[in-house]
Design an enzyme around this catalytic site. Structure first.
Site, PDB file in Angstrom:
ATOM      1  N   ARG A  30       4.674 -32.038  23.088  1.00 20.91           N
ATOM      2  CA  ARG A  30       5.969 -31.360  23.263  1.00 20.91           C
ATOM      3  C   ARG A  30       7.084 -32.203  22.691  1.00 20.91           C
ATOM      4  O   ARG A  30       8.198 -32.207  23.196  1.00 20.91           O
ATOM      5  CB  ARG A  30       6.220 -31.048  24.727  1.00 20.91           C
ATOM      6  CG  ARG A  30       6.013 -32.228  25.661  1.00 20.91           C
ATOM      7  CD  ARG A  30       6.466 -31.875  27.033  1.00 20.91           C
ATOM      8  NE  ARG A  30       6.088 -32.904  27.983  1.00 20.91           N
ATOM      9  CZ  ARG A  30       6.524 -32.928  29.223  1.00 20.91           C
ATOM     10  NH1 ARG A  30       7.342 -31.998  29.648  1.00 20.91           N
ATOM     11  NH2 ARG A  30       6.137 -33.867  30.042  1.00 20.91           N
ATOM     12  N   LYS A  48      12.301 -33.582  22.827  1.00 21.59           N
ATOM     13  CA  LYS A  48      11.229 -33.412  23.820  1.00 21.59           C
ATOM     14  C   LYS A  48      11.434 -32.066  24.505  1.00 21.59           C
ATOM     15  O   LYS A  48      12.489 -31.839  25.098  1.00 21.59           O
ATOM     16  CB  LYS A  48      11.270 -34.539  24.843  1.00 21.59           C
ATOM     17  CG  LYS A  48      10.154 -34.443  25.890  1.00 21.59           C
ATOM     18  CD  LYS A  48      10.097 -35.709  26.711  1.00 21.59           C
ATOM     19  CE  LYS A  48       9.073 -35.613  27.834  1.00 21.59           C
ATOM     20  NZ  LYS A  48       9.035 -36.836  28.627  1.00 21.59           N
ATOM     21  N   ASP A  63      -0.954 -44.301  26.204  1.00 23.86           N
ATOM     22  CA  ASP A  63      -0.190 -43.407  25.319  1.00 23.86           C
ATOM     23  C   ASP A  63       1.297 -43.422  25.670  1.00 23.86           C
ATOM     24  O   ASP A  63       2.099 -42.827  24.950  1.00 23.86           O
ATOM     25  CB  ASP A  63      -0.744 -41.973  25.378  1.00 23.86           C
ATOM     26  CG  ASP A  63      -0.856 -41.457  26.801  1.00 23.86           C
ATOM     27  OD1 ASP A  63      -1.595 -42.056  27.591  1.00 23.86           O
ATOM     28  OD2 ASP A  63      -0.190 -40.456  27.120  1.00 23.86           O
ATOM     29  N   ASN A  64       1.652 -44.082  26.766  1.00 17.96           N
ATOM     30  CA  ASN A  64       3.065 -44.193  27.135  1.00 17.96           C
ATOM     31  C   ASN A  64       3.580 -45.619  26.979  1.00 17.96           C
ATOM     32  O   ASN A  64       4.621 -45.972  27.531  1.00 17.96           O
ATOM     33  CB  ASN A  64       3.271 -43.733  28.585  1.00 17.96           C
ATOM     34  CG  ASN A  64       3.042 -42.233  28.744  1.00 17.96           C
ATOM     35  OD1 ASN A  64       3.196 -41.476  27.782  1.00 17.96           O
ATOM     36  ND2 ASN A  64       2.675 -41.807  29.933  1.00 17.96           N
ATOM     37  N   GLY A  84      -1.490 -36.882  21.702  1.00 18.48           N
ATOM     38  CA  GLY A  84      -0.508 -36.579  20.659  1.00 18.48           C
ATOM     39  C   GLY A  84       0.763 -35.972  21.213  1.00 18.48           C
ATOM     40  O   GLY A  84       0.882 -35.691  22.408  1.00 18.48           O
TER      41      GLY A  84
END
Ligand code: AMP
Ligand code: MG
Length: 488
Positions: free
Chosen positions: A94, A113, A254-255, A91
């Site tokens: 940041r 970010k 996740d990227n 998730g």
């Protein structure tokens, strides 16, 4: 006085999804936040009045001290496979999504970010250091300058907030911009929940792939069409990476953007000396994300996305067939890019051999990726200068040059026009680590002049500019191996 954001169509469609997908969480401001750099070109594209970007109101939004008027601040949940292993829930640890601006070319989400902890921070502090923030800021714009699909960077804020990594560093915030930050991992998170996968898919298709919504379509067909589209876009993205020598560094699911955008710049690198198995992330001990592994990794990641969508029961054979289009999509784009870079009017089956031999020559000689391609336009006019790039591999270079020359002649493309066209696809300037490092060191003193210089060069990296010769050079001896890792 009117607000800078008046007149913009600001909404928050992602935040309007059911609350399972995100958590409303306010950013935690930095101490003495200062606007180090703002991307005026991008601001203008978003419809912002560029003469007002120095106002407090803008700083307040991009430093997390005020919400985006009309937006809704949330952090998103997702999961993912990291280095090939299922990592469970991750998730936005940041990242804070501020909302979206609807522009003539579609919606653009704004995301901070480094603005502090969220419910997904796990062990992290929710911060980003100035060093990696400058790197993300520059890389986003460098990729855009190369015409490669990417998230963008709107603003860079520095501060007096200490952030503890291997050493004490400076806390910073980058405002990133993309139509969407939904990732493969956003779907993987709900792999066993048809309702959630359906909600997310409906949202993504409605907002970003409306052309895939055909009347009378079944959900199963929509799933297949979506996978086909993501496969195609992701294949094109990684083909573009390969032909500029870009290594992402952390190609975890996740990227991976569901829009085929390059996102989440961390320990990325543009190659200086070519090495076929170059690994830019020093934490990647196995070399999982080496340059030559990137296409296969994207393909593997697409299978993980497909697995998550299986809960909607699409036809398995159709899904497989779509996933298998990856290779053809990749090769099409890869060959088209190389054809242009080599200055060829046509692509013939044998040219794949010319490419392979080219990579072998670069690898064996350790020649500079960018400058070798750039030199191709001069190869036939000044062969000696061209051959001198491949120190220690002179015979191999000579043989390659002969094959290339013959190919150019056959192709009828050894002309001034072709040479000029090559200089419009083979960049002279590239975001080398040592150049980013100079910008980081200046930024640490609140000096953004190096960022300005680099952005000026990288927005149009093809045009040679007098006085900037040093920016086209390989790293000086000794600085070639700057370590970049995940601790950003
Ligand atoms: P990355 O590989 O940088 O994309 O990060 C992987 C995961 O770790 C994501 O869920 C990030 O949000 C999270 N993460 C990375 N750094 C931090 C940090 N300093 N604080 C909180 N979460 C972080
Ligand atoms: Mg990430």
């Amino acid at each position: 006085m009117s607000s800078l954001f008046d007149g913009l169509a600001i909404s928050h469609h992602f935040a309007d999804l059911p609350s399972a997908f995100h958590t409303a969480v306010p950013p935690q401001p930095l101490a003495n936040a200062r606007l180090l750099h703002v991307n005026k070109e991008l601001a203008a594209q978003l419809g912002l009045d560029v003469s007002r970007l120095g106002e407090q109101e803008f700083l307040d939004v991009v430093s997390g001290q005020a919400p985006l008027p009309g937006g809704l601040t949330v952090s998103a949940v997702y999961s993912g496979h990291q280095f090939g292993v299922w990592a469970g829930q991750l998730g936005d640890g940041r990242a804070h999504l501020l909302g979206q601006i609807d522009t003539p070319t579609g919606p653009q989400e704004l995301q901070l970010k480094g603005a502090g902890k969220t419910p997904y921070s796990r062990m992290g502090d929710g911060r980003a250091v100035l060093r990696s923030s400058v790197r993300e800021y520059l890389a986003s714009e460098a990729m855009a300058g190369l015409g490669i699909a990417t998230s963008r960077a709107l603003a860079l804020v520095t501060s007096d907030t200490p952030v503890y990594r291997e050493t004490v560093e400076t806390g910073a915030i980058v405002t990133r911009v993309a139509p969407s930050f939904v990732r493969f991992g956003s779907f993987e998170h709900w792999a066993n929940d048809a309702t959630r996968v359906r909600e997310l898919l409906d949202y993504v298709l409605r907002e970003f792939y409306p052309e895939l919504l055909l009347e009378g379509d079944s959900e199963q067909e929509r799933v297949c069409r979506f996978l086909q589209a993501v496969t195609h876009r992701s294949a094109q993205m990684v083909a573009d990476w390969q032909t500029v020598g870009f290594c992402h560094g952390v190609m975890n699911t996740d990227n991976m953007s569901i829009l085929g955008l390059t996102i989440d710049y961390g320990p990325y690198g543009f190659m200086d000396q070519f090495r076929v198995n170059h690994v830019c992330n020093h934490s990647d001990n196995q070399g999982r994300y080496a340059w030559n592994a990137q296409p296969a990794v994207v393909h593997w990641n697409l299978y993980r996305l497909a697995s998550a969508l299986m809960v909607l029961e699409p036809d398995v054979e159709t899904v497989k067939a779509h996933l298998q289009t990856f290779e053809a999509s990749f090769l099409n784009r890869y060959h088209a890019n190389l054809q242009a870079k080599f200055g060829l009017r046509t692509w013939q089956a044998d040219d794949a051999q010319l490419v392979d031999d080219w990579w072998r020559l670069l690898h064996n000689s350790g020649a500079d990726f960018t400058l070798s391609f750039r030199a191709l336009a001069q190869a036939s006019k000044a062969p000696e200068a061209f051959l001198s790039l491949f120190e220690g591999s002179e015979d191999q270079a000579q043989a390659w040059w002969q094959a290339y020359s013959q190919r150019l002649t056959l192709d009828g493309s050894d002309t001034p026009e072709q040479r000029e066209a090559m200089n419009r696809v083979n960049p002279l300037y590239v975001l080398r680590n040592h150049l980013a490092e100079q910008a980081i060191q200046a930024a640490a003193k609140d000096d953004a002049s190096e960022i300005d210089t680099l952005l000026m060069l990288l927005r149009d990296p093809y045009t040679e500019r007098a006085g900037f010769e040093a920016y086209a050079m390989p790293p000086p001896e000794g600085s070639a191996e700057l370590a970049v890792s995940c601790s950003s």
